[in-house]
Design a protein around this motif. Structure first.
Motif, mmCIF file in Angstrom:
data_model
loop_
_atom_site.group_PDB
_atom_site.id
_atom_site.type_symbol
_atom_site.label_atom_id
_atom_site.label_comp_id
_atom_site.label_asym_id
_atom_site.label_seq_id
_atom_site.Cartn_x
_atom_site.Cartn_y
_atom_site.Cartn_z
ATOM 1 N N LEU A 1 -8.910 -34.811 43.692
ATOM 2 C CA LEU A 1 -9.703 -34.145 42.657
ATOM 3 C C LEU A 1 -11.140 -33.922 43.130
ATOM 4 C CD1 LEU A 1 -8.404 -36.002 39.468
ATOM 5 C CD2 LEU A 1 -7.771 -33.718 40.301
ATOM 6 N N ILE A 2 -11.688 -34.888 43.861
ATOM 7 C CA ILE A 2 -13.043 -34.718 44.408
ATOM 8 C C ILE A 2 -13.064 -33.603 45.440
ATOM 9 C CG2 ILE A 2 -14.833 -35.838 45.794
ATOM 10 C CD1 ILE A 2 -14.024 -38.482 44.445
ATOM 11 N N ASP A 3 -12.061 -33.587 46.328
ATOM 12 C CA ASP A 3 -11.953 -32.501 47.315
ATOM 13 C C ASP A 3 -11.836 -31.148 46.617
ATOM 14 O OD1 ASP A 3 -12.170 -34.076 49.517
ATOM 15 O OD2 ASP A 3 -10.025 -34.235 49.899
ATOM 16 N N ARG B 1 -12.190 -12.335 48.087
ATOM 17 C CA ARG B 1 -10.812 -12.540 48.521
ATOM 18 C C ARG B 1 -10.728 -13.591 49.634
ATOM 19 N NH1 ARG B 1 -9.660 -7.657 49.639
ATOM 20 N NH2 ARG B 1 -8.766 -7.141 47.616
ATOM 21 N N THR B 2 -11.684 -13.579 50.548
ATOM 22 C CA THR B 2 -11.678 -14.567 51.633
ATOM 23 C C THR B 2 -11.832 -15.974 51.077
ATOM 24 O OG1 THR B 2 -12.654 -12.956 53.154
ATOM 25 C CG2 THR B 2 -12.799 -15.279 53.777
ATOM 26 N N TRP B 3 -12.692 -16.141 50.076
ATOM 27 C CA TRP B 3 -12.881 -17.444 49.427
ATOM 28 C C TRP B 3 -11.580 -17.894 48.773
ATOM 29 C CZ3 TRP B 3 -12.551 -18.944 44.243
ATOM 30 C CH2 TRP B 3 -13.078 -20.210 43.927
ATOM 31 N N GLN B 4 -10.876 -16.986 48.133
ATOM 32 C CA GLN B 4 -9.612 -17.322 47.489
ATOM 33 C C GLN B 4 -8.576 -17.761 48.522
ATOM 34 O OE1 GLN B 4 -8.251 -14.114 44.981
ATOM 35 N NE2 GLN B 4 -10.247 -13.860 43.999
ATOM 36 N N ILE B 5 -8.517 -17.054 49.641
ATOM 37 C CA ILE B 5 -7.551 -17.406 50.690
ATOM 38 C C ILE B 5 -7.861 -18.783 51.267
ATOM 39 C CG2 ILE B 5 -6.734 -16.799 53.001
ATOM 40 C CD1 ILE B 5 -7.102 -13.861 52.228
ATOM 41 N N ASN B 6 -9.146 -19.029 51.568
ATOM 42 C CA ASN B 6 -9.535 -20.329 52.129
ATOM 43 C C ASN B 6 -9.284 -21.459 51.135
ATOM 44 O OD1 ASN B 6 -10.371 -19.095 54.497
ATOM 45 N ND2 ASN B 6 -12.481 -18.873 53.809
ATOM 46 N N LEU B 7 -9.564 -21.208 49.855
ATOM 47 C CA LEU B 7 -9.342 -22.232 48.831
ATOM 48 C C LEU B 7 -7.856 -22.556 48.714
ATOM 49 C CD1 LEU B 7 -10.379 -24.012 46.503
ATOM 50 C CD2 LEU B 7 -10.099 -22.034 44.990
ATOM 51 N N ALA B 8 -7.019 -21.520 48.645
ATOM 52 C CA ALA B 8 -5.579 -21.740 48.524
ATOM 53 C C ALA B 8 -5.041 -22.504 49.733
ATOM 54 C CB ALA B 8 -4.858 -20.400 48.375
ATOM 55 N N THR B 9 -5.488 -22.134 50.922
ATOM 56 C CA THR B 9 -5.035 -22.814 52.142
ATOM 57 C C THR B 9 -5.432 -24.289 52.129
ATOM 58 O OG1 THR B 9 -5.237 -20.741 53.388
ATOM 59 C CG2 THR B 9 -5.139 -22.793 54.655
ATOM 60 N N ALA B 10 -6.689 -24.556 51.759
ATOM 61 C CA ALA B 10 -7.165 -25.942 51.740
ATOM 62 C C ALA B 10 -6.428 -26.774 50.691
ATOM 63 C CB ALA B 10 -8.673 -25.967 51.478
ATOM 64 N N LEU B 11 -6.196 -26.199 49.512
ATOM 65 C CA LEU B 11 -5.513 -26.942 48.448
ATOM 66 C C LEU B 11 -4.063 -27.254 48.821
ATOM 67 C CD1 LEU B 11 -6.826 -25.165 45.221
ATOM 68 C CD2 LEU B 11 -7.435 -27.431 46.071
ATOM 69 N N VAL B 12 -3.385 -26.263 49.398
ATOM 70 C CA VAL B 12 -1.988 -26.483 49.780
ATOM 71 C C VAL B 12 -1.897 -27.512 50.910
ATOM 72 C CG1 VAL B 12 0.041 -25.392 50.807
ATOM 73 C CG2 VAL B 12 -1.204 -24.231 48.978
ATOM 74 N N ASP B 13 -2.823 -27.435 51.868
ATOM 75 C CA ASP B 13 -2.812 -28.422 52.960
ATOM 76 C C ASP B 13 -3.033 -29.842 52.444
ATOM 77 O OD1 ASP B 13 -2.306 -26.524 54.871
ATOM 78 O OD2 ASP B 13 -4.414 -26.223 55.408
ATOM 79 N N ARG B 14 -3.788 -29.980 51.336
ATOM 80 C CA ARG B 14 -4.040 -31.300 50.755
ATOM 81 C C ARG B 14 -3.086 -31.610 49.600
ATOM 82 N NH1 ARG B 14 -8.731 -29.075 52.506
ATOM 83 N NH2 ARG B 14 -10.428 -30.398 53.245
ATOM 84 N N GLY B 15 -2.188 -30.689 49.293
ATOM 85 C CA GLY B 15 -1.373 -30.796 48.082
ATOM 86 C C GLY B 15 -0.447 -31.989 48.023
ATOM 87 N N ILE B 16 -0.067 -32.528 49.166
ATOM 88 C CA ILE B 16 0.870 -33.656 49.169
ATOM 89 C C ILE B 16 0.179 -34.963 48.804
ATOM 90 C CG2 ILE B 16 0.563 -34.282 51.589
ATOM 91 C CD1 ILE B 16 3.883 -34.101 49.630
ATOM 92 N N VAL B 17 -1.169 -35.010 48.936
ATOM 93 C CA VAL B 17 -1.912 -36.255 48.706
ATOM 94 C C VAL B 17 -1.746 -36.766 47.280
ATOM 95 C CG1 VAL B 17 -4.203 -37.322 48.689
ATOM 96 C CG2 VAL B 17 -3.555 -35.777 50.543
ATOM 97 N N PRO B 18 -2.006 -35.964 46.238
ATOM 98 C CA PRO B 18 -1.815 -36.489 44.877
ATOM 99 C C PRO B 18 -0.355 -36.790 44.554
ATOM 100 C CG PRO B 18 -2.353 -34.155 44.813
ATOM 101 C CD PRO B 18 -2.576 -34.599 46.213
ATOM 102 N N MET B 19 0.579 -36.102 45.204
ATOM 103 C CA MET B 19 1.990 -36.402 44.962
ATOM 104 C C MET B 19 2.325 -37.804 45.469
ATOM 105 S SD MET B 19 5.391 -34.200 45.993
ATOM 106 C CE MET B 19 4.880 -32.781 45.005
ATOM 107 N N SER C 1 3.303 -23.948 48.942
ATOM 108 C CA SER C 1 2.817 -23.941 47.562
ATOM 109 C C SER C 1 3.973 -23.949 46.572
ATOM 110 C CB SER C 1 1.933 -22.710 47.326
ATOM 111 O OG SER C 1 1.481 -22.659 45.999
ATOM 112 N N LEU C 2 5.005 -23.174 46.867
ATOM 113 C CA LEU C 2 6.168 -23.135 45.977
ATOM 114 C C LEU C 2 6.872 -24.488 45.925
ATOM 115 C CD1 LEU C 2 7.882 -21.344 44.151
ATOM 116 C CD2 LEU C 2 9.233 -20.699 46.166
#
Length: 281
Positions: A27-29, A42-60, A250-251
């Motif tokens: 959540l802090i990240d 659009r570049t910000w959206q792409i970078n944000l999505a990439t970073a969130l998905v790369d970290r997505g397994i952590v809260p799981m 992401s899916l």
């Protein structure tokens, strides 16, 4: 029995703490990644999505450890599993929210990557067209200069000098090999030396082709087209790989979080309903 109860309570507490830390770190990240907030970029959206998905397994993983902690606590005596704030409901709600977020990232990221790739390919084509136009203009100016008597004399002198240099190199095998090994020597001249070595009788023809401004312009135009196609292909391949990797990840994350969240909320509702019925009875 006491030792088993103590071990279960200690293990449960440890798992809960680690799980909470993992969830909070994500959540802090997430908050940090939002800054600076540029939702229309659009570049910000792409970078944000990439970073969130790369970290997505952590809260799981954090959710898994948190619920494992409650499960381990259930083996302890004195109702120690009920001590403190029950974080299971907020955790399941958070899991459902994360599932919806990653589900939305899937189509949005694919669309953003496609549009960004198309835009960059257009820029590559535009830059190549500008380079071709500039080269054609320079070639026309050079050709006009060479059509004069002075220009023809300069061109003829360059042919003679190049022919003399090639002839001298072909006579000395050591100098010839040194020239081919010289990294500072133009690749076109190295190719010319190789052709002259294979067909010494064609030196005049090869030198004329090497000095001919029109032939050089065509060769450079061909190189520009080749570089343009290579750059466009690299861009499309990179966009495809990014879209597939982030999209599928992401899916999968969305499915995992939704299953954890919705199934858990439904089961907790069922358990609470059964508890109320038992109390009424």
């Amino acid at each position: 029995m006491v030792n088993t109860s103590f071990a279960a309570m200690n293990a449960g507490r440890t798992l809960k703490v680690v799980g909470i830390i993992l969830i909070l770190s994500f959540l802090i990240d997430f908050i940090i990644l939002l800054l600076p907030f540029q939702p229309t970029d659009r570049t910000w959206q792409i970078n944000l999505a990439t970073a969130l998905v790369d970290r997505g397994i952590v809260p799981m993983v954090g959710l898994g450890m948190l619920f494992s902690g409650y499960w381990a606590h259930s083996f302890a005596n004195d109702n120690s599993g009920n001590a403190g704030i029950d974080l299971r409901m907020p955790a399941l709600i958070l899991s459902s929210i994360l599932g919806l977020m990653f589900l939305l990232i899937f189509p949005l990221h694919l669309n953003n990557v496609r549009q960004a790739s198309t835009q960059r390919v257009e820029q590559i084509n535009k830059q190549a067209e500008q380079a071709q136009t500039q080269l054609s203009r320079q070639a026309s100016q050079l050709e006009a200069q060479l059509n004069s008597e002075q220009g023809k004399a300069v061109l003829d002198n360059r042919r003679k000098q190049l022919k003399a240099q090639i002839t001298e190199l072909l006579k000395d095998e050591k100098k010839y090999n040194e020239a081919l090994a010289n990294p500072a020597l133009n690749s076109n001249l190295k190719e010319l030396l190789g052709k002259a070595k294979a067909n010494p009788k064609d030196i005049d023809k090869l030198v004329t082709q090497q000095i001919d401004p029109q032939a050089l312009a065509k060769q450079q135009l061909s190189q520009i087209n080749e570089r343009k196609e290579e750059a466009a292909k690299r861009e499309r391949d990179g966009a495809w790989r990014s879209g597939v990797r982030i999209g599928i990840s992401s899916l999968l994350l969305a499915i995992g979080y939704i299953v954890i969240g919705w199934t858990g909320l439904r089961n907790m509702g069922t358990l609470r309903g059964n508890s109320r019925k038992a109390t009424t009875a």
